[in-house]
Every structure is written in C-alpha cells, then in structure tokens.
Design a protein around this motif. Structure first.
Motif, PDB file in Angstrom:
ATOM      1  N   UNK A  13      17.853  22.605 -11.503  1.00 37.79           N
ATOM      2  CA  UNK A  13      19.259  22.367 -11.169  1.00 37.79           C
ATOM      3  C   UNK A  13      19.468  22.806  -9.731  1.00 37.79           C
ATOM      4  N   UNK A  14      20.460  22.258  -9.106  1.00 38.84           N
ATOM      5  CA  UNK A  14      20.684  22.494  -7.687  1.00 38.84           C
ATOM      6  C   UNK A  14      21.367  23.841  -7.473  1.00 38.84           C
ATOM      7  N   UNK A  18      19.336  31.478  -7.778  1.00 37.18           N
ATOM      8  CA  UNK A  18      18.417  31.995  -8.784  1.00 37.18           C
ATOM      9  C   UNK A  18      17.249  31.035  -8.929  1.00 37.18           C
ATOM     10  N   UNK A  19      16.066  31.567  -9.165  1.00 34.89           N
ATOM     11  CA  UNK A  19      14.901  30.687  -9.292  1.00 34.89           C
ATOM     12  C   UNK A  19      15.019  29.789 -10.524  1.00 34.89           C
ATOM     13  N   UNK A  20      14.804  28.506 -10.350  1.00 35.20           N
ATOM     14  CA  UNK A  20      14.805  27.567 -11.467  1.00 35.20           C
ATOM     15  C   UNK A  20      13.824  26.439 -11.176  1.00 35.20           C
ATOM     16  N   UNK A  40      14.009  22.674  -0.826  1.00 26.81           N
ATOM     17  CA  UNK A  40      14.533  23.016   0.494  1.00 26.81           C
ATOM     18  C   UNK A  40      16.060  23.081   0.416  1.00 26.81           C
ATOM     19  N   UNK A  41      16.645  24.239   0.644  1.00 22.72           N
ATOM     20  CA  UNK A  41      18.100  24.386   0.482  1.00 22.72           C
ATOM     21  C   UNK A  41      18.908  23.605   1.515  1.00 22.72           C
TER      22      UNK A  41
END
Length: 77
Positions: A13-14, A18-20, A40-41
C-alpha cells in the motif's frame, strides 16, 4: 549514474511511514490484477506483477500508460 533494473520489491500500500514491502516471488502467488506501488517515495508509479508463467523470474513493472515511473527513478527498467 543510476543503474536501472526491473524491481523485485514493491509496496503493498502507498505508505512510506511503515514498512509494507512485498517481493515479486511472494506477489506471484496472489491476484494478478493487484496494484502495488513504487518503493521510491518520490515516484507515483503503480506496479503490476509480471512473468507469472514466463521464462524470467517474476518482477514488478509500471506498465500502465499514465502511472509510469518518474524520470531517473532507480526502480524503473
């Protein structure tokens, strides 16, 4: 110089708080039409799992015309 390669990780999920992460090897077991997101944010690419029954290892690709990687994204091919 940024090395470009097919991504074998994506976000479920975008959310960058938190790591996902999910690997392509894990995603290949799920829904073929599920949308994943670029790690990449700064990039808004939507990724889909590829090579489900192919000769290559599974990987993620931003293969929809309007949801591509940004220029110089390290996760683009």
């Amino acid at each position: 110089l940024i090395e470009k390669k097919m991504s074998n990780i994506a976000l479920i999920k975008k959310s960058y708080n938190q790591p996902n992460y999910i690997t392509a090897k894990e995603a290949i077991k799920g829904d073929n039409n599920k949308i994943y997101y670029c790690p990449n944010n700064k990039c808004n690419a939507e990724l889909y799992i590829c090579s489900r029954n192919g000769t290559k290892y599974p990987y993620f690709s931003a293969n929809h015309k309007y949801k591509k990687h940004i220029k110089f994204c390290p996760y683009s091919s």
